[in-house]
Write an enzyme that holds these catalytic residues in place. Structure first.
Site, PDB file in Angstrom:
ATOM      1  N   ASP A 104       0.855  -1.194   0.000  1.00 22.53           N
ATOM      2  CA  ASP A 104       0.000   0.000   0.000  1.00 22.53           C
ATOM      3  C   ASP A 104       0.892   1.245   0.000  1.00 22.53           C
ATOM      4  OD1 ASP A 104      -1.665   2.210   0.794  1.00 22.53           O
ATOM      5  OD2 ASP A 104      -3.121   0.775   1.561  1.00 22.53           O
TER       6      ASP A 104
ATOM      7  N   ASP B 274       0.348   4.162   0.877  1.00 25.29           N
ATOM      8  CA  ASP B 274       0.153   4.977   2.064  1.00 25.29           C
ATOM      9  C   ASP B 274       0.616   4.288   3.336  1.00 25.29           C
ATOM     10  OD1 ASP B 274      -0.995   6.978   0.524  1.00 25.29           O
ATOM     11  OD2 ASP B 274      -3.031   6.197   0.797  1.00 25.29           O
ATOM     12  N   GLU B 275       1.137   3.061   3.186  1.00 20.14           N
ATOM     13  CA  GLU B 275       1.608   2.334   4.367  1.00 20.14           C
ATOM     14  C   GLU B 275       3.087   1.990   4.209  1.00 20.14           C
ATOM     15  OE1 GLU B 275      -1.208  -0.417   6.253  1.00 20.14           O
ATOM     16  OE2 GLU B 275      -2.662   0.132   4.704  1.00 20.14           O
ATOM     17  N   MET B 276       3.425   0.741   3.920  1.00 17.62           N
ATOM     18  CA  MET B 276       4.831   0.353   3.854  1.00 17.62           C
ATOM     19  C   MET B 276       5.436   0.580   2.474  1.00 17.62           C
ATOM     20  SD  MET B 276       4.270  -2.995   6.271  1.00 17.62           S
ATOM     21  CE  MET B 276       5.959  -3.428   6.675  1.00 17.62           C
TER      22      MET B 276
END
Length: 348
Positions: free
Chosen positions: A137, A139-141
């Site tokens: 993702d 927006d994550e990792m």
């Protein structure tokens, strides 16, 4: 009095005392109506799977804490699901790669092994599927692809050996599928036994009088329609605003996955275990305190207005769900050392 007569009298007295003790214990057992809603449902199980060996769980813990599985080596699973903080990060939405904000609140990872589905919108049917999502993702990792993940892990000989130990029947065990299997195995055993479990096991004295009143109100009011099972939740997806429409409806929940009108505003019901410690609440992290959350749920899900005393009783019961954190799991592990072949952090 002759000796045999005295002996018979003593035996009769002992039997009477024992009968009285057993009767008291029977009287002290919680009523069936208060424990039945929290038994394991037939479609879910919190038991570890046969493949969840100690080697696989140990590997999963390393992967859970390893920030090198993120693009810039600065975010791990534990960043947003802090095991020392009851599996959450205590902010409305988490901050991921390059300072980007997520859309939804990061739910706890404790006691989620028997959930009907993962993520707020239920888009992941298993923990294994859920574990893969955050890796890629943006927006994550924000890992660019699975090749980068595998290149990172295979660059460290210690990781290769640990994968071989965790998946001994496979010639090439370092795979994305085994990464998620190991993480899921670790997460499945993240449980937090509490006083409420002693109550469910038959110890009526495990709850205070106010907590008991709160439990009775919790059950009689219909809260267990959604918050049932061993995790006191997680067994279904339900509409937020079932009785009275919820005012914040920008996030349509399950509908965004299925485009089925029946799924508008449906979200996976969260566990209430450790709810005292996992604020802020709801999918958007918009509710900061537990009494406020209880009032909102009573209003929008049940169509009821609770008195202050009733709210205090329910909150007291919810406090009994706060469990013990597993010390072996919250301690950050010593991770395998990077090598010259390990991909460098990428802040772009």
């Amino acid at each position: 009095m002759k000796a045999p007569a005295r002996l018979q009298l003593r035996l009769a007295s002992a039997v009477a005392v024992l009968s009285g003790v057993l009767a008291l214990r029977a009287m002290a057992s919680p009523p069936e109506k208060l424990v039945a809603p929290f038994r394991s449902p037939p479609t879910a199980s919190t038991s570890p799977r046969p493949g969840d060996t100690q080697a696989r769980i140990a590997l999963g813990k390393l992967l859970f804490f390893d920030a090198r599985l993120s693009k810039n080596h600065d975010i791990s699973c534990n960043t947003c699901h802090n095991l020392a903080a009851y599996g959450v990060d205590h902010v409305p939405v988490s901050t991921g790669h390059h300072g980007r904000k997520g859309r939804r609140n990061s739910p706890t990872v404790y006691n989620i092994g028997g959930f009907v589905a993962q993520f707020w919108d239920g888009r992941a049917p298993t923990l294994e599927v859920q574990a893969e999502g955050p890796l890629f993702d943006p927006d994550e990792m924000a890992m660019p692809d699975d090749k980068r993940v595998l290149a990172t892990l295979t660059s460290m000989p210690e990781y290769v050996k640990l994968f071989q130990k965790a998946f001994p029947r496979e010639k090439r065990p370092v795979t994305l599928g085994n990464v998620t299997r190991a993480i899921a195995a670790f997460e499945r055993q993240l449980t937090t036994p509490s006083r409420f479990d002693r109550f469910l096991a038959g110890d009526d004295a495990a709850l205070t009088e106010q907590e008991r009143q709160g439990l009775e109100l919790f059950v009689s009011s219909g809260c267990t329609t959604c918050h049932a099972g061993p995790a006191v939740g997680g067994t279904s997806l339900q509409k937020l605003g079932l009785v009275e429409a919820y005012p914040r409806s920008k996030d349509q929940g399950r509908y965004e996955v299925t485009r089925d009108e029946e799924d508008r505003m449906k979200f996976r019901v969260p566990t209430l275990r450790n709810v005292e410690k996992t604020a802020p609440y709801l999918h958007d992290g918009s509710v900061e305190n537990l009494p406020g959350m209880v009032r909102l749920m009573a209003k929008h899900q049940l169509g009821k207005t609770l008195t202050d005393a009733q709210v205090e009783a329910v909150v007291a019961f919810l406090h009994s769900l706060t469990g013990e954190l597993p010390r072996r799991d919250i301690t950050p592990p010593k991770l395998p050392q990077s090598t010259n072949q390990t991909p460098r952090p990428d802040p772009t």
